[in-house]
Design an enzyme around this catalytic site. Structure first.
Site, PDB file in Angstrom:
ATOM      1  N   LYS A  67      -4.178   7.857  11.781  1.00 28.85           N
ATOM      2  CA  LYS A  67      -3.797   6.662  11.013  1.00 28.85           C
ATOM      3  C   LYS A  67      -2.793   5.759  11.746  1.00 28.85           C
ATOM      4  O   LYS A  67      -2.873   4.539  11.642  1.00 28.85           O
ATOM      5  CB  LYS A  67      -3.204   7.072   9.655  1.00 28.85           C
ATOM      6  CG  LYS A  67      -4.230   7.707   8.708  1.00 28.85           C
ATOM      7  CD  LYS A  67      -3.592   7.969   7.349  1.00 28.85           C
ATOM      8  CE  LYS A  67      -4.535   8.677   6.408  1.00 28.85           C
ATOM      9  NZ  LYS A  67      -4.034   8.732   5.030  1.00 28.85           N
ATOM     10  N   ASP A 106      -4.057   3.696   0.507  1.00 31.07           N
ATOM     11  CA  ASP A 106      -3.435   4.857  -0.147  1.00 31.07           C
ATOM     12  C   ASP A 106      -2.478   4.425  -1.268  1.00 31.07           C
ATOM     13  O   ASP A 106      -2.553   4.941  -2.392  1.00 31.07           O
ATOM     14  CB  ASP A 106      -2.675   5.722   0.872  1.00 31.07           C
ATOM     15  CG  ASP A 106      -3.612   6.556   1.734  1.00 31.07           C
ATOM     16  OD1 ASP A 106      -4.725   6.885   1.266  1.00 31.07           O
ATOM     17  OD2 ASP A 106      -3.249   6.883   2.879  1.00 31.07           O
TER      18      ASP A 106
END
Ligand code: NAP
Length: 283
Positions: A67, A106
């Site tokens: 990420k 997220d």
């Protein structure tokens, strides 16, 4: 337009639940697309991201351990949305004629689940986050100044301090409290409206609750980020006290639903996606 390809890149990636959820969504909306697993070692990530257009891949989810590297890549060779910039991590990439665009779903996924599943609007509330790892950071950096106060405790105090340093670059530093010591945990929890478990405790069936039941109080809300089991000990104990509590399946669902909406421009069929996640998790 022929069949489109989407997928998730990680290392390892084979236990991902995303293919079940995303393929169910494509089927439901009659979109001719497939969602695949791409297991790519860290040293090959840059080449892989550079080859997305050539390979005809239209969109990606990005997971551990890629990420942060994906964010660095897109900073140089693409664009980033505000969330991804603030958090310093990308979990969704859209590939288009204009190039590669990075997002992080997220925090927004957590927020949507908080509203839809827990029915809690965090504005002005006191939020206690247990754990200061990647998930805690995504939530704190998305909630930002919305709650009146965010308290964070981790067994590793340096991690909380690191999170607080990062938070104060973007938000009001006074709103994020580093909780140090057991006594402070009790006082903070007493004054909190929402407890978020952002530790891995609860993933194994034999795991105890990460919070002593005596520290919970009526009227609070609990969001347990653990999603691999229908109930955790924390959620069971909360429910036995009539405290409204949910596991993290909804965050997993909505981070994927928001990614789907970014890629396709269509409203995600969330009930179908939720059902497919439950089926994929069933023993
Ligand atoms: P992580 O980066 O490893 O962070 C967890 C943190 O909690 C670590 O700093 C850990 O410290 C700390 N910790 C462990 N036990 C603790 C305790 N008893 N009290 C306080 N802190 C404690 O993990 P993550 O990626 O943030 O994930 C955390 C959890 O969220 C996992 O269960 C994961 O599956 C879940 N998650 C769910 C979603 C979703 O969509 N629902 C998304 C992301 C993550 P040490 O490192 O020192 O042990």
């Amino acid at each position: 337009m022929g069949r489109q390809t989407y997928g998730i890149v990680g290392y390892p990636v084979k236990h991902s639940l995303s293919p079940a959820m995303q393929n169910a969504a494509f089927r439901e909306l009659g979109i001719d697309a497939e969602y695949l697993l791409f297991e790519v070692a860290p040293e090959k990530l840059e080449d892989f991201l550079g080859s997305l257009k050539r390979k005809g891949i239209s969109g990606l989810n990005v997971t551990i351990p890629h990420k942060i590297k994906a964010k660095e890549y897109l900073e140089q060779s693409g664009s980033l949305d505000e969330n991804a910039k603030r958090l310093g991590a990308v979990n969704t990439i859209k590939v288009s004629e204009e190039g590669l665009a990075g997002f992080n779903t997220d925090g927004p996924g957590f927020y949507r689940s908080l509203i839809e599943d827990l029915r809690l609007e965090p504005e002005g509330k006191s939020v206690f986050i247990l754990g200061a790892g990647g998930a805690a950071k995504a939530i704190a950096m998305y909630l930002g100044n919305t709650p009146a106060k965010i308290s964070v405790f981790d067994i590793d105090e340096d991690k909380v301090k690191g999170l607080a340093e990062h938070y104060k670059k973007y938000f009001d530093a006074k709103r994020l409290h580093v909780v140090a010591g057991e006594g402070a945990v009790k006082a903070s929890l007493d004054a909190s409206d929402l407890l978020i478990n952002a530790t891995p405790i609860g993933m194994n069936e034999s795991d105890p609750s990460p919070v002593d039941k005596k520290l919970l109080h009526a009227g609070m809300y609990i969001y347990d980020l653990v999603y691999n089991r229908p109930y955790t000990q924390l959620v069971k104990e909360a429910n036995s006290m009539k405290i409204h509590a949910v596991t993290g399946l909804g965050m997993l669902l909505y981070q994927g639903a928001i990614a789907f909406e970014i890629w396709t421009g269509r409203k995600a069929p969330v009930s179908v996606m939720r059902r497919s996640l439950r089926e994929a998790l069933a023993p």
